[in-house]
Design an enzyme around this catalytic site. Structure first.
Site, PDB file in Angstrom:
ATOM      1  CB  CYS A 197      -0.920  -0.003   1.220  1.00  0.00           C
ATOM      2  SG  CYS A 197      -2.162  -1.312   1.195  1.00  0.00           S
ATOM      3  CB  CYS A 355      12.203   7.296  -7.052  1.00  0.00           C
ATOM      4  SG  CYS A 355      13.170   6.262  -5.924  1.00  0.00           S
TER       5      CYS A 355
END
EC number: 2.7.7.-
Length: 396
Positions: A197, A355
């Site tokens: 998640c 990132c």
């Protein structure tokens, strides 16, 4: 619970308070007082008190399960609260203790045991002992296989669910001659293909639906709904499809299964002595792919952030839209990995890659170098930048 004036008798098999508390569900013909008495005598182990465990624990406690054991070594973070509502007001508290606190307030008629430890091969059998059912509310392949193998060898059924983005799935394993998790998934998915998640995102109501469904399936199992006939199934939920629910049949128990087959190859001794290496079996992507000469710390980048250079952000577009560096260029790693040339004019400028956590950016730098483009990875990504350089930079 003060039972001084409401003791059980031969006529009343429950305390008076319990009749009032559980009356609405005892009115349901498929459940009745016999179902309530069944739940009252059962012990459930919930592995994971996060997105799935949160709603499952709430509804199991409300339904009157006799005892709930909650095992989770994680602590509550603010980013959990949009979906893990059981932990409201308990940031930085161990999740198992937070969930147990909620259970105690919700239903004083039952008992609960929190365990602030990680389920492991060395403790799984002792943790499982004495429970009638296990709820797998975890989000990693390695622990799922451990739960499965321990449950098979302990003779305990498992209600397992998962959820990611807008989709979820649920199944029952090791029940009434049905398949175990290894029967359906004898080989784990590639480590690099597994998303959590935290990586892919999750809609709170989606994981809530799956956790509540786990609770309902647990109630059905414990009250004998499936005792006479059980057809293995996989329940699928997709929030943006219509209809959102569907159920499909799955394969039967496999005679060659390593865990529950006719000649099983996994034993308690092999698990407890570490000879079944779940991390190795499932693999784990390396966290450091590049040499130090191809990396730069956030602190070092902060000193050159105003100089002329190119900053590639390789997160997916929805993440880039949440927050990003000014003048950074978004080329998701999922696209960059397939490119044979870079769609950006470098013109000799230094190239840096960022990132979210510093994993995909390393892959991107490796790819760029193979394309003949010198570049450097920013260690730890945006998370490290926010932690070590700019505390005002939003993290998610």
């Amino acid at each position: 619970m003060d039972r001084s004036d409401s003791e059980k008798t031969d006529v009343l098999p429950m305390f008076k308070q319990e009749y009032g508390r559980y009356g609405r569900q005892m009115l349901v013909p498929e459940f009745g007082i016999s179902g309530q008495l069944d739940l009252r005598s059962k012990r459930i182990l919930v592995v994971g008190a996060g997105g799935l465990g949160s709603p499952a624990i709430q509804y199991l406690a409300g339904a009157g399960i006799g005892h709930i054991t909650i095992i989770d070594d994680d602590t509550v973070e603010e980013s959990n609260l949009h979906r893990q509502t059981i932990h409201a007001g308990n940031v930085n508290v161990p999740k198992s203790e937070s969930a147990a606190e909620f259970v105690g307030k919700l239903n004083p008629c039952i008992s609960v045991t929190p365990m602030v430890v990680r389920l492991s091969p060395s403790n799984s059998f002792s943790v499982f002992e004495g429970h009638d059912l296990v709820l797998d509310c975890t989000d990693g392949p390695a622990v799922r296989y451990l739960i499965n193998d321990t449950a098979v060898l302990s003779g305990i059924p498992v209600v397992s669910a998962s959820a990611l983005k807008t989709e979820g799935q649920l199944s029952i394993y090791n029940y009434n001659g049905g398949p175990c998790y290894r029967c359906l998934f004898p080989i784990p998915p590639p480590a690099d293909a597994v998303q959590t998640c935290g990586d892919g995102g999750i809609m709170g109501p989606v994981v809530g639906m799956m956790g509540m469904s786990q609770a309902m399936e647990a109630i059905k199992l414990l009250t004998g709904v499936y005792s006479e006939s059980f057809t293995p199934f996989l329940m699928l939920y997709s929030a943006y499809n219509f209809p959102p629910w569907k159920s499909v049949k799955v394969r039967k128990r496999q005679k060659t299964c390593a865990a529950c087959g006719d000649v099983p190859r996994i034993s308690r001794q092999l698990i407890e002595t570490g000879q079944v290496d779940y991390s190795e079996f499932c693999g784990s992507p390396s966290q450091v792919l590049l040499g130090e000469e191809h990396r730069i710390t956030p602190e070092e980048y902060s000193k050159i952030v105003s100089t002329k250079h190119i900053l590639l952000d390789v997160r997916e577009r929805p993440q880039f839209d949440i927050t990003s560096f000014p003048r950074s260029i978004n080329i998701p790693w999922s696209e960059l990995k397939h490119k044979e040339e870079l769609d950006v004019q470098v013109d000799g400028s230094p190239v840096y890659v960022v990132c979210r956590y510093g994993n995909d950016s390393q892959n991107a730098v490796d790819k760029l170098q193979k394309l003949g483009i010198p570049s450097k990875d920013i260690k730890g990504g945006l998370y490290a930048w926010a932690k070590n350089v700019d505390e005002k930079f939003p993290i998610y």
